[in-house]
Design a protein around this motif. Sequence first.
Motif, PDB file in Angstrom:
ATOM      1  N   THR A  30      44.438  42.580  32.027  1.00 24.94           N
ATOM      2  CA  THR A  30      44.011  42.431  33.414  1.00 24.94           C
ATOM      3  C   THR A  30      43.073  43.558  33.820  1.00 24.94           C
ATOM      4  N   ASP A  89      41.979  32.001  34.326  1.00 23.51           N
ATOM      5  CA  ASP A  89      41.083  31.419  35.341  1.00 23.51           C
ATOM      6  C   ASP A  89      40.516  30.084  34.874  1.00 23.51           C
ATOM      7  N   ASN A 142      47.079  29.623  46.072  1.00 25.15           N
ATOM      8  CA  ASN A 142      47.633  30.418  44.966  1.00 25.15           C
ATOM      9  C   ASN A 142      49.084  30.049  44.683  1.00 25.15           C
ATOM     10  N   HIS A 151      49.296  29.191  40.798  1.00 28.05           N
ATOM     11  CA  HIS A 151      49.893  30.220  39.931  1.00 28.05           C
ATOM     12  C   HIS A 151      51.076  29.704  39.112  1.00 28.05           C
ATOM     13  N   LEU A 163      44.687  38.148  38.193  1.00 30.80           N
ATOM     14  CA  LEU A 163      45.820  38.268  39.121  1.00 30.80           C
ATOM     15  C   LEU A 163      47.166  38.259  38.389  1.00 30.80           C
ATOM     16  N   GLU A 185      49.761  39.941  40.790  1.00 33.81           N
ATOM     17  CA  GLU A 185      49.815  39.207  42.054  1.00 33.81           C
ATOM     18  C   GLU A 185      50.501  37.847  41.901  1.00 33.81           C
ATOM     19  N   SER A 186      50.317  37.230  40.732  1.00 42.45           N
ATOM     20  CA  SER A 186      50.877  35.890  40.497  1.00 42.45           C
ATOM     21  C   SER A 186      52.318  35.934  39.971  1.00 42.45           C
ATOM     22  N   GLN A 199      41.474  41.776  46.131  1.00 45.13           N
ATOM     23  CA  GLN A 199      42.284  42.036  44.942  1.00 45.13           C
ATOM     24  C   GLN A 199      43.163  43.265  45.156  1.00 45.13           C
ATOM     25  N   LYS A 205      47.026  48.935  40.344  1.00 47.28           N
ATOM     26  CA  LYS A 205      47.145  47.982  39.224  1.00 47.28           C
ATOM     27  C   LYS A 205      47.280  48.725  37.897  1.00 47.28           C
TER      28      LYS A 205
END
Length: 198
Positions: free
Chosen positions: A7, A32, A83, A87, A112, A115-116, A157, A163
């Motif tokens: 990532t 993606d 999302n 996701h 992500l 995030e996912s 983001q 991150k």
Amino acid sequence: MLKVGLTGGIGSGKSTVAKIFEVLGIPVYYADDAAKQIMNTDPELKAAVIADFGEAAYKEGKLDRAYIASIVFSDNKKLEWLNSLTHPATIRHADEWMKKQVTPYAVKEAALLFESGANAHLDHIIGVYAPKGLRIKRVMQRDKVNEEEVLKRISRQMDEDEKMKLCDSIIMNDERQLLIPQVLQLHEQFLSSRLATV
């Protein structure tokens, strides 16, 4: 099999790193690209998108990405909702893909990942880091957009430093350090850790 996540923020160069792993014979799942495919082929997902965004969401059976983007990038609630649909479907798809791989390890590339919640399905996560100024320059050149547009995308983001703190390994892509030796070092590490568990 070791499941490795890859990532980094927009313009960090994670796709370039993913291609190096592929050259080494390691399969890479591009989240993606998979999400785009799933949104065109999953009947339940399509029905849910049409129910919320209207018939204009699809043109000739394909998702109208420009139309969807024009809505979700100006409405955070719509983006979160979209999302919340895509996701879980992408995570399921990636898990099925991982089960089919026969290499010592495989890589899932996703912007992500945290995030996912996809990080929970992986054994080791690599972060690709590049300074913000360099990322902005790369995306402006790649996507032919202005700085304001890139900053808008970055703001949506997770903070890059946060991150990177969550990652197990970091690859520096600052145009000062060579990428290939960093990827090779991780490749050897994953192969040896895999052999140790066999």
